[in-house]
Design a protein around this motif. Structure first.
Motif, mmCIF file in Angstrom:
data_model
loop_
_atom_site.group_PDB
_atom_site.id
_atom_site.type_symbol
_atom_site.label_atom_id
_atom_site.label_comp_id
_atom_site.label_asym_id
_atom_site.label_seq_id
_atom_site.Cartn_x
_atom_site.Cartn_y
_atom_site.Cartn_z
ATOM 1 N N PHE A 25 0.807 -1.214 0.000
ATOM 2 C CA PHE A 25 0.000 0.000 0.000
ATOM 3 C C PHE A 25 0.845 1.271 0.000
ATOM 4 O O PHE A 25 0.316 2.373 0.045
ATOM 5 N N ASP A 26 2.158 1.132 -0.050
ATOM 6 C CA ASP A 26 3.034 2.288 -0.165
ATOM 7 C C ASP A 26 2.854 2.903 -1.554
ATOM 8 O O ASP A 26 2.907 2.194 -2.560
ATOM 9 N N LEU A 27 2.614 4.206 -1.607
ATOM 10 C CA LEU A 27 2.299 4.861 -2.880
ATOM 11 C C LEU A 27 3.416 4.707 -3.903
ATOM 12 O O LEU A 27 3.168 4.430 -5.078
ATOM 13 N N PHE A 28 4.662 4.852 -3.473
ATOM 14 C CA PHE A 28 5.791 4.715 -4.387
ATOM 15 C C PHE A 28 5.848 3.300 -4.964
ATOM 16 O O PHE A 28 6.021 3.112 -6.171
ATOM 17 N N VAL A 29 5.680 2.304 -4.101
ATOM 18 C CA VAL A 29 5.706 0.911 -4.546
ATOM 19 C C VAL A 29 4.532 0.630 -5.476
ATOM 20 O O VAL A 29 4.686 -0.032 -6.508
ATOM 21 N N PHE A 50 -4.239 -0.345 -9.106
ATOM 22 C CA PHE A 50 -4.703 1.041 -9.052
ATOM 23 C C PHE A 50 -5.952 1.198 -8.190
ATOM 24 O O PHE A 50 -6.024 2.108 -7.368
ATOM 25 N N VAL A 51 -6.926 0.312 -8.346
ATOM 26 C CA VAL A 51 -8.197 0.470 -7.631
ATOM 27 C C VAL A 51 -8.173 -0.116 -6.219
ATOM 28 O O VAL A 51 -9.098 0.124 -5.447
ATOM 29 N N THR A 59 1.284 11.203 -10.301
ATOM 30 C CA THR A 59 2.080 10.190 -10.987
ATOM 31 C C THR A 59 1.258 8.935 -11.265
ATOM 32 O O THR A 59 1.326 8.367 -12.361
ATOM 33 N N THR A 60 0.478 8.502 -10.272
ATOM 34 C CA THR A 60 -0.356 7.312 -10.444
ATOM 35 C C THR A 60 -1.308 7.481 -11.616
ATOM 36 O O THR A 60 -1.431 6.594 -12.467
#
Length: 72
Positions: A25-29, A50-51, A59-60
């Motif tokens: 759940f880390d955004l970068f990962v 994504f969902v 960025t996502t």
């Protein structure tokens, strides 16, 4: 890196390790996983990542839009 390797199997192993070690759940990962699936032309898997979590950044969204444009 994924463009050079092009290996969905190696990417899936990286994804499972990220989940196993609680980085899923880390955004970068998440952005890296989405990008990896997009490069491997696995748009459905990219969308699943994504969902899964409602936290997304610029960025996502760019990765998802780019993947949909390039891969349909």
């Amino acid at each position: 890196v994924w463009e050079d390797i092009g290996s969905v199997f190696e990417g899936a192993k990286a994804h499972s390790r990220a989940v196993k070690f609680d980085f899923g759940f880390d955004l970068f990962v998440r952005n890296l996983l989405i990008h990896m699936y997009r490069v491997c032309k696995r748009v459905g898997d990219a969308k699943k990542v994504f969902v899964r979590d409602s936290v997304s950044d610029f960025t996502t969204w760019n990765i998802m839009i780019d993947g949909n444009v390039k891969n349909g």
